[in-house]
Design a protein around this motif. Structure first.
Motif, mmCIF file in Angstrom:
data_model
loop_
_atom_site.group_PDB
_atom_site.id
_atom_site.type_symbol
_atom_site.label_atom_id
_atom_site.label_comp_id
_atom_site.label_asym_id
_atom_site.label_seq_id
_atom_site.Cartn_x
_atom_site.Cartn_y
_atom_site.Cartn_z
ATOM 1 N N VAL A 168 0.759 -1.070 0.140
ATOM 2 C CA VAL A 168 0.032 0.073 0.139
ATOM 3 C C VAL A 168 0.859 1.314 -0.075
ATOM 4 C CG1 VAL A 168 -2.014 1.293 1.157
ATOM 5 C CG2 VAL A 168 -1.764 -1.419 1.375
ATOM 6 N N THR A 169 0.575 2.291 -0.818
ATOM 7 C CA THR A 169 1.237 3.339 -1.044
ATOM 8 C C THR A 169 0.287 4.518 -1.022
ATOM 9 O OG1 THR A 169 3.296 4.462 -1.866
ATOM 10 C CG2 THR A 169 1.651 3.553 -3.391
ATOM 11 N N LYS A 170 0.926 5.781 -1.011
ATOM 12 C CA LYS A 170 0.239 7.004 -1.066
ATOM 13 C C LYS A 170 1.087 8.062 -1.929
ATOM 14 C CE LYS A 170 -0.043 9.901 2.389
ATOM 15 N NZ LYS A 170 -0.596 10.651 3.777
ATOM 16 N N VAL A 171 0.461 8.337 -3.114
ATOM 17 C CA VAL A 171 1.077 9.361 -4.043
ATOM 18 C C VAL A 171 0.124 10.700 -4.006
ATOM 19 C CG1 VAL A 171 1.930 9.545 -6.284
ATOM 20 C CG2 VAL A 171 2.187 7.471 -4.962
ATOM 21 N N ASP A 172 0.642 11.489 -3.767
ATOM 22 C CA ASP A 172 -0.248 12.921 -3.933
ATOM 23 C C ASP A 172 -1.596 12.888 -3.195
ATOM 24 O OD1 ASP A 172 1.763 13.948 -5.496
ATOM 25 O OD2 ASP A 172 0.773 13.279 -7.397
ATOM 26 N N GLY A 173 -1.418 12.325 -2.046
ATOM 27 C CA GLY A 173 -2.521 12.195 -1.173
ATOM 28 C C GLY A 173 -3.496 11.048 -1.451
ATOM 29 N N GLU A 174 -3.229 10.043 -2.827
ATOM 30 C CA GLU A 174 -3.993 9.121 -3.138
ATOM 31 C C GLU A 174 -3.683 7.980 -2.665
ATOM 32 O OE1 GLU A 174 -6.159 7.744 -7.132
ATOM 33 O OE2 GLU A 174 -4.886 9.599 -7.247
ATOM 34 N N PHE A 175 -4.395 6.959 -2.287
ATOM 35 C CA PHE A 175 -3.748 5.856 -1.779
ATOM 36 C C PHE A 175 -3.880 4.709 -2.832
ATOM 37 C CE2 PHE A 175 -5.214 7.926 2.101
ATOM 38 C CZ PHE A 175 -4.082 7.685 2.900
ATOM 39 N N PHE A 176 -2.971 3.590 -3.014
ATOM 40 C CA PHE A 176 -2.932 2.503 -3.675
ATOM 41 C C PHE A 176 -2.718 1.268 -3.229
ATOM 42 C CE2 PHE A 176 -1.887 6.524 -6.166
ATOM 43 C CZ PHE A 176 -2.710 6.511 -7.250
ATOM 44 N N ALA A 177 -3.032 0.286 -3.713
ATOM 45 C CA ALA A 177 -2.638 -1.193 -3.061
ATOM 46 C C ALA A 177 -2.370 -1.997 -4.334
ATOM 47 C CB ALA A 177 -3.787 -1.840 -2.397
ATOM 48 N N PHE A 178 -1.433 -2.875 -4.478
ATOM 49 C CA PHE A 178 -1.069 -3.698 -5.463
ATOM 50 C C PHE A 178 -0.293 -4.864 -4.923
ATOM 51 C CE2 PHE A 178 1.850 -0.119 -4.721
ATOM 52 C CZ PHE A 178 3.277 -0.785 -4.743
ATOM 53 N N ALA A 179 -0.357 -5.826 -5.745
ATOM 54 C CA ALA A 179 0.362 -7.168 -5.677
ATOM 55 C C ALA A 179 1.864 -6.940 -5.310
ATOM 56 C CB ALA A 179 0.293 -8.024 -6.714
ATOM 57 N N ASN A 180 2.479 -7.657 -4.556
ATOM 58 C CA ASN A 180 3.781 -7.422 -4.065
ATOM 59 C C ASN A 180 4.805 -8.123 -5.127
ATOM 60 O OD1 ASN A 180 6.290 -6.733 -2.510
ATOM 61 N ND2 ASN A 180 6.138 -8.520 -1.440
ATOM 62 N N GLN A 181 4.239 -9.100 -5.933
ATOM 63 C CA GLN A 181 5.092 -9.704 -6.879
ATOM 64 C C GLN A 181 4.822 -9.131 -8.267
ATOM 65 O OE1 GLN A 181 4.004 -13.692 -6.316
ATOM 66 N NE2 GLN A 181 5.987 -14.021 -5.756
ATOM 67 N N CYS A 182 6.006 -8.815 -8.778
ATOM 68 C CA CYS A 182 5.956 -8.304 -10.224
ATOM 69 C C CYS A 182 5.523 -9.537 -11.058
ATOM 70 C CB CYS A 182 7.493 -7.848 -10.644
ATOM 71 S SG CYS A 182 7.701 -7.610 -12.289
ATOM 72 N N PRO A 183 4.793 -9.169 -11.791
ATOM 73 C CA PRO A 183 3.960 -10.283 -12.811
ATOM 74 C C PRO A 183 4.919 -10.791 -13.938
ATOM 75 C CG PRO A 183 2.958 -8.055 -13.603
ATOM 76 C CD PRO A 183 3.976 -7.862 -12.100
ATOM 77 N N HIS A 184 6.200 -9.969 -14.058
ATOM 78 C CA HIS A 184 7.089 -10.265 -15.142
ATOM 79 C C HIS A 184 7.879 -11.651 -14.712
ATOM 80 C CE1 HIS A 184 11.597 -9.833 -16.712
ATOM 81 N NE2 HIS A 184 10.625 -10.334 -17.524
ATOM 82 N N GLU A 185 8.770 -11.760 -13.354
ATOM 83 C CA GLU A 185 9.083 -13.106 -13.024
ATOM 84 C C GLU A 185 9.136 -13.219 -11.641
ATOM 85 O OE1 GLU A 185 13.151 -13.337 -14.248
ATOM 86 O OE2 GLU A 185 12.738 -13.634 -16.337
ATOM 87 N N GLY A 186 8.076 -12.481 -10.943
ATOM 88 C CA GLY A 186 7.741 -12.676 -9.519
ATOM 89 C C GLY A 186 8.691 -12.011 -8.259
#
Length: 105
Positions: free
Chosen positions: A31-49
């Motif tokens: 989870v991160t915040k950029v310009d006051g907006e929150f985002f959640a994303f998978a911890n693994q890169c879909p390229h090679e994990g």
């Protein structure tokens, strides 16, 4: 269709431009915040994990340090290289003072 909201912390715990790990019942996300907006994303890169928590946030993009893949935090689209595999991004909502990742199935 089901919906669940998984708390990942208070909004003030998420530091601008940094990544905070969270567990969604066995699946690790960041989870991160950029310009006051929150985002959640998978911890693994879909390229090679490769785990993305060793990468960096650059604007509204996360960069995988292993092979320099760049992903849009709004859509998960692979920006560099073009047409690479997409990153799983999840919606984030503020509920009862907690930042929650919304899961649907």
């Amino acid at each position: 269709m089901g919906v669940a909201y998984v708390p990942v912390g208070a909004p003030e715990e998420i530091i601008e431009g940094q990544m905070k790990p969270a567990d969604l019942g066995g699946r690790r996300v960041l989870v991160t915040k950029v310009d006051g907006e929150f985002f959640a994303f998978a911890n693994q890169c879909p390229h090679e994990g490769t785990e993305l928590d060793t990468g960096e946030i650059n604007g509204k993009r996360v960069v995988c340090e292993a092979h320099n893949y760049w992903f849009d935090l709004n859509t998960g689209e692979c920006i560099m290289p073009k047409n690479g595999p997409a990153l799983a991004v999840l919606p984030v909502e503020l509920r009862d003072g907690q930042l929650c990742v919304k899961l649907e199935w």
